[in-house]
Design an enzyme around this catalytic site. Sequence first.
Site, PDB file in Angstrom:
ATOM      1  CE  LYS A  27      -3.449  -9.375  -2.287  1.00 23.70           C
ATOM      2  NZ  LYS A  27      -3.660  -8.007  -1.717  1.00 23.70           N
TER       3      LYS A  27
ATOM      4  CB  CYS B  74      10.934  -1.055   0.848  1.00 22.27           C
ATOM      5  SG  CYS B  74      11.168  -0.398  -0.800  1.00 22.27           S
TER       6      CYS B  74
ATOM      7  CD  GLU C  29      -6.683  -6.928  -0.565  1.00 23.25           C
ATOM      8  OE1 GLU C  29      -5.698  -6.789   0.182  1.00 23.25           O
ATOM      9  OE2 GLU C  29      -6.657  -7.645  -1.599  1.00 23.25           O
TER      10      GLU C  29
ATOM     11  N   GLY D  73       6.530  -6.447  -0.471  1.00 24.06           N
ATOM     12  CA  GLY D  73       5.944  -6.443   0.866  1.00 24.06           C
ATOM     13  C   GLY D  73       6.961  -6.893   1.898  1.00 24.06           C
ATOM     14  CB  SER D  74       6.559  -7.837   5.401  1.00 22.84           C
ATOM     15  OG  SER D  74       5.690  -8.937   5.342  1.00 22.84           O
TER      16      SER D  74
ATOM     17  CD  GLU E  65      11.087  -3.588  -3.135  1.00 24.53           C
ATOM     18  OE1 GLU E  65      11.812  -3.743  -2.123  1.00 24.53           O
ATOM     19  OE2 GLU E  65      10.208  -2.747  -3.224  1.00 24.53           O
ATOM     20  CG  LEU E  66      11.050  -9.775   0.074  1.00 23.50           C
ATOM     21  CD1 LEU E  66      11.518 -11.099   0.662  1.00 23.50           C
ATOM     22  CD2 LEU E  66       9.549  -9.801  -0.159  1.00 23.50           C
TER      23      LEU E  66
ATOM     24  CD1 TRP F 118      -0.278  -1.851   2.945  1.00 24.97           C
ATOM     25  CD2 TRP F 118       0.780   0.089   3.315  1.00 24.97           C
ATOM     26  NE1 TRP F 118       0.555  -2.037   4.037  1.00 24.97           N
ATOM     27  CE2 TRP F 118       1.213  -0.855   4.297  1.00 24.97           C
ATOM     28  CE3 TRP F 118       1.316   1.382   3.362  1.00 24.97           C
ATOM     29  CZ2 TRP F 118       2.146  -0.550   5.282  1.00 24.97           C
ATOM     30  CZ3 TRP F 118       2.258   1.686   4.347  1.00 24.97           C
ATOM     31  CH2 TRP F 118       2.649   0.727   5.286  1.00 24.97           C
ATOM     32  CG  ASN F 119       5.128   1.153   0.415  1.00 26.97           C
ATOM     33  OD1 ASN F 119       4.687   0.464  -0.509  1.00 26.97           O
ATOM     34  ND2 ASN F 119       6.402   1.130   0.758  1.00 26.97           N
TER      35      ASN F 119
ATOM     36  CD  GLU G 243      10.956  -2.867   6.478  1.00 28.62           C
ATOM     37  OE1 GLU G 243      10.351  -3.948   6.420  1.00 28.62           O
ATOM     38  OE2 GLU G 243      11.178  -2.154   5.488  1.00 28.62           O
TER      39      GLU G 243
END
Length: 479
Positions: free
Chosen positions: A178, A287, A181, A231-232, A253-254, A154-155, A384
């Site tokens: 996806k 990130c 949300e 994401g994470s 891409e974590l 979402w960032n 993080e």
Amino acid sequence: MTAQQFDVKNGLYIAGEWLGPDGRETQAVLNPATGQPLGDLPLATKADMDRALEAAARGFDQWRKVAPQERAAVLHRTAALVRERAEELARLATMEEGKPIVEARGEVAATAALLDFHAGEAVRIYGRVLPRPTGTRSLVLHQPVGPVAAFCAWNFPVMNPVRKISPAIAAGCSVILKPSEETPASAIAIMRCFQDAGLPGDVAQLVFGVPDAVSRHLLASPVTRKLSFTGSVPVGKHLLKLAADTVMKSTMELGGHGPVLVFDDCDLDKTLDLLVTHKFRNAGQVCVAPTRFHVQEGIYERFAKGFAERAAALKIGDGLSTDTQMGPMANPRRPEAIGAMIEDAVRNGARKLTGGEAKDGGGFFFAPTVLADVSLDAKAMNEEPFGPIALIRPFATTEDAIAEANRLPFGLGAYCFTENGRRQNQLADEIEAGMVAINTVRLSWGDAPFGGVKESGYGSEDGPEGIANHMITKAVHIA
Ligand code: NAD
């Protein structure tokens, strides 16, 4: 744009059709500046996901045969539409994610530039011809890998969807995306740009749902040939295990834990101005956010004081107000997590120089926080934080600083500030990171690879590498 104009009701895009709630579950989308609902998003059913997979299979068959020049033309037209609709896109991003509108405008401009870059690269996907005895030869072909299942956070609600869709379709793949949300409106508006630019309906689909259920369904399908995730680290590891069942190509891409090495020969005021702005960009939810500030002993106290003064002066508020310098956090999870990390750091001996609390007012606000003398045992020094918190520690020698930068299992973005050329080369060589910025804070350019090493992931996005990661290599020997 008002809350009334914020429309995610018909937010599923499958086989060229926009689908609404009819009989589907829905999820409320919140404005992080107020905590109030903005709209209800329909969630895809299993049947919807199966339809999306069938469409992606058809879309791949169709799109892989389309001339690269035509793929490039669609991408250029999408870039033009993103520029034409820039203000609408920026306002949607701010309303659903919280970032200041100036940051959202910058994100939209960078997104259009990335689309144009991928358009340029689409026509430069070459192979090789290997010499053999006369009349025979071997060829090396690069071909699109197949339908991509992509998941993004979402960032960066405008940029993240484009980082997934654009290299995939430049390469000739189809894609099911996806997005989060929590920030669907920007992704929906981006998909409309692709649609209006002439991308055939089966080539890119947009689904929302319960993240784990969607990823399990899409990754279990034999149709899907590539996983792309932003994401994470824990979610990334989980998805990689699912992808292993079909030995699926992956781009991960974590998260990171950006070290910043500040040497006493740097231009201190300039360094502080750059770092404070960059630290609190998107309320620290980036990130590649600078996170651990390792500062050489000679300038340590001046750095910590200057950092705290600048952070305390930042104007916090609703991102839609043009004088806001830092907005709310994107969702209620992060302020809670950040508060617990600060308490833990202070218990471990950290000095709180400014901030430290959530702010009242209805939204998910948290004060910009600066901690000095932070122990390496503090949780925030190892996990993080993903929030508006700066952690400062002193170091003595270059070797100490490098060891500190490489201490954690992450390796995404790293920053160094020094005027010493010999040391700049040493840092560039020895820091374990996918991206190193020296005397700058900018790590993201459309033409440069963006990605991490170690547990921060692999398979860079952007640059020619981003498209290459959507291709397979085939050797053909002709006698
Ligand atoms: P989270 O890990 O639950 O979610 C991050 C994103 O992954 C969300 O968009 C979510 O929808 C998606 N996701 C979660 N589970 C999934 C699954 N099983 N299948 C597919 N997608 C899934 O964390 P969060 O609370 O939303 O965000 C906080 C953490 O996420 C931070 O600590 C940070 O490490 C990480 N994060 C990283 C980035 C990045 O750019 N690398 C971006 C956002 C968040």
